[in-house]
Design a protein around this motif. Structure first.
Motif, mmCIF file in Angstrom:
data_model
loop_
_atom_site.group_PDB
_atom_site.id
_atom_site.type_symbol
_atom_site.label_atom_id
_atom_site.label_comp_id
_atom_site.label_asym_id
_atom_site.label_seq_id
_atom_site.Cartn_x
_atom_site.Cartn_y
_atom_site.Cartn_z
ATOM 1 N N PHE A 1 -0.170 -3.501 -1.137
ATOM 2 C CA PHE A 1 -0.302 -2.185 -0.516
ATOM 3 C C PHE A 1 1.078 -1.614 -0.210
ATOM 4 O O PHE A 1 2.087 -2.297 -0.322
ATOM 5 N N TYR A 2 1.093 -0.331 0.144
ATOM 6 C CA TYR A 2 2.325 0.445 0.270
ATOM 7 C C TYR A 2 3.174 0.272 -0.995
ATOM 8 O O TYR A 2 2.645 0.423 -2.094
ATOM 9 N N ASP A 3 4.434 -0.045 -0.898
ATOM 10 C CA ASP A 3 5.262 -0.051 -2.098
ATOM 11 C C ASP A 3 4.866 -1.138 -3.087
ATOM 12 O O ASP A 3 5.297 -1.115 -4.242
ATOM 13 N N GLN A 4 4.023 -2.081 -2.671
ATOM 14 C CA GLN A 4 3.527 -3.122 -3.571
ATOM 15 C C GLN A 4 2.099 -2.847 -4.038
ATOM 16 O O GLN A 4 1.456 -3.712 -4.628
ATOM 17 N N GLY A 5 1.592 -1.659 -3.767
ATOM 18 C CA GLY A 5 0.228 -1.321 -4.138
ATOM 19 C C GLY A 5 0.020 -1.251 -5.638
ATOM 20 O O GLY A 5 0.962 -1.139 -6.429
ATOM 21 N N GLY A 6 -1.236 -1.306 -6.031
ATOM 22 C CA GLY A 6 -1.570 -1.335 -7.442
ATOM 23 C C GLY A 6 -1.221 -0.062 -8.185
ATOM 24 O O GLY A 6 -1.136 -0.071 -9.422
ATOM 25 N N LEU A 7 -1.018 1.043 -7.483
ATOM 26 C CA LEU A 7 -0.675 2.316 -8.125
ATOM 27 C C LEU A 7 0.792 2.679 -7.907
ATOM 28 O O LEU A 7 1.176 3.845 -8.034
ATOM 29 N N ALA A 8 1.617 1.689 -7.586
ATOM 30 C CA ALA A 8 3.048 1.926 -7.403
ATOM 31 C C ALA A 8 3.643 2.525 -8.670
ATOM 32 O O ALA A 8 3.286 2.136 -9.789
ATOM 33 N N GLY A 9 4.527 3.485 -8.471
ATOM 34 C CA GLY A 9 5.160 4.159 -9.593
ATOM 35 C C GLY A 9 4.525 5.494 -9.921
ATOM 36 O O GLY A 9 5.116 6.316 -10.637
ATOM 37 N N LYS A 10 3.331 5.730 -9.418
ATOM 38 C CA LYS A 10 2.671 7.018 -9.614
ATOM 39 C C LYS A 10 3.015 7.947 -8.453
ATOM 40 O O LYS A 10 3.333 7.492 -7.358
ATOM 41 N N ARG A 11 2.927 9.241 -8.707
ATOM 42 C CA ARG A 11 3.195 10.241 -7.692
ATOM 43 C C ARG A 11 1.919 11.021 -7.415
ATOM 44 O O ARG A 11 1.062 11.147 -8.284
ATOM 45 N N VAL A 12 1.802 11.552 -6.199
ATOM 46 C CA VAL A 12 0.594 12.304 -5.843
ATOM 47 C C VAL A 12 0.973 13.514 -4.998
ATOM 48 O O VAL A 12 1.811 13.428 -4.098
ATOM 49 N N LEU A 13 0.338 14.631 -5.331
ATOM 50 C CA LEU A 13 0.493 15.868 -4.566
ATOM 51 C C LEU A 13 -0.863 16.274 -4.026
ATOM 52 O O LEU A 13 -1.841 16.347 -4.777
ATOM 53 N N VAL A 14 -0.923 16.534 -2.737
ATOM 54 C CA VAL A 14 -2.114 17.089 -2.113
ATOM 55 C C VAL A 14 -1.936 18.596 -2.025
ATOM 56 O O VAL A 14 -0.966 19.087 -1.451
ATOM 57 N N SER A 15 -2.877 19.321 -2.624
ATOM 58 C CA SER A 15 -2.871 20.784 -2.595
ATOM 59 C C SER A 15 -4.124 21.233 -1.864
ATOM 60 O O SER A 15 -5.240 20.967 -2.322
ATOM 61 N N ALA B 1 -0.546 6.508 0.121
ATOM 62 C CA ALA B 1 0.612 5.620 0.241
ATOM 63 C C ALA B 1 0.175 4.160 0.234
ATOM 64 O O ALA B 1 0.863 3.296 -0.314
ATOM 65 N N TYR B 2 -0.981 3.875 0.822
ATOM 66 C CA TYR B 2 -1.473 2.501 0.906
ATOM 67 C C TYR B 2 -1.649 1.881 -0.470
ATOM 68 O O TYR B 2 -1.364 0.694 -0.665
ATOM 69 N N VAL B 3 -2.139 2.662 -1.436
ATOM 70 C CA VAL B 3 -2.334 2.102 -2.782
ATOM 71 C C VAL B 3 -1.061 2.162 -3.615
ATOM 72 O O VAL B 3 -1.073 1.839 -4.806
ATOM 73 N N GLY B 4 0.060 2.565 -3.007
ATOM 74 C CA GLY B 4 1.353 2.430 -3.654
ATOM 75 C C GLY B 4 1.953 3.696 -4.207
ATOM 76 O O GLY B 4 3.092 3.679 -4.692
ATOM 77 N N MET B 5 1.241 4.803 -4.148
ATOM 78 C CA MET B 5 1.764 6.019 -4.754
ATOM 79 C C MET B 5 2.880 6.643 -3.920
ATOM 80 O O MET B 5 2.907 6.511 -2.700
#
Length: 235
Positions: free
Chosen positions: A128-142, A174-178
């Protein structure tokens, strides 16, 4: 970029939908690949249940996250979940596009989060956080909302918008690494003029045009904690 837009608004003529359409047009115009999951148009099922698995590790007692792990390993996830998970893993950038409902996301989007952020793939154990499974992806909330900007912030009637979004920005994305980018917010949308809405569209297009240069918000990193997840002492 490879971009997945998850859109959650029931009205095709809404301003929220206009933001979605602008994102598709702008990002594709820049040469990015874009997929859209329009949850209402898809008639997305938001209810996490035993029906999400073709076979069960424990048929007598449902522990949803544990069954997700098994389903992810053996290909036993429901087809709608697997399809969305494949899109998510394909993308390097996720955009969640929705109106704020009761200080939170619409139920249909919460159901997408519950069912698609699969344990064992997106998170699990200390992933989780920087070690989460989706680390390296970016996310924008609109997001769009009815309140005026001055109603949100320290000392304001509703408090900071960041506090309302904490379960989403920190506890989920952030928890899943994004890498979570600062949200884009369109204020007081149902009540403003056409010209004011156009200003928001211009601002959003500018934001999208520089999305790759956006700096993410700061969240915990596992290296700041010991093996038991106590904070490390600083000199």
């Amino acid at each position: 970029m490879k971009v997945l837009i998850v859109h959650a608004h029931p009205e095709p003529q809404s301003f929220t939908t206009a933001l979605r359409d602008l994102a598709v047009e702008t990002l594709q115009g820049q040469g990015h690949q874009v997929q859209v999951s329009d949850l209402y148009a898809m008639n997305w099922n938001p209810v996490a249940s035993a029906a999400d698995f073709s076979e069960r590790q424990d048929p007598d007692y449902l522990v949803y996250a544990l069954e997700q792990r098994l389903g992810a390993k053996n290909g036993g996830l429901a087809a709608d979940i697997q399809s969305e998970l494949d899109k998510l893993l394909w993308a390097d950038t996720l955009i969640l596009n929705f109106p704020l409902y009761w200080f939170s996301v619409p139920a249909i989007l919460k159901g997408w989060i519950d069912r698609v952020l699969v344990s064992g793939v997106c998170y699990g154990g200390k992933r989780f956080y920087d070690q989460g499974g989706l680390a390296g992806k970016r996310v924008l909330v609109s997001l769009t909302l009815g309140g005026r900007e001055h109603m949100f912030g320290e000392g304001a009637i509703h408090g900071p918008l960041e506090d309302m979004l904490r379960p989403l920005l920190r506890g989920t994305l952030a928890y899943v690494g994004m890498d979570v980018l600062p949200p884009f917010v369109a204020w007081h949308v149902p009540y403003i003029s056409h010209a004011a809405r156009e200003e928001f569209l211009v601002a959003y297009q500018q934001r999208l045009s520089g999305l790759e240069r956006d700096q993410p918000l700061a969240f915990p990193r596992l290296q700041q904690f010991d093996e038991r997840l106590y904070p490390l002492q600083r000199a």
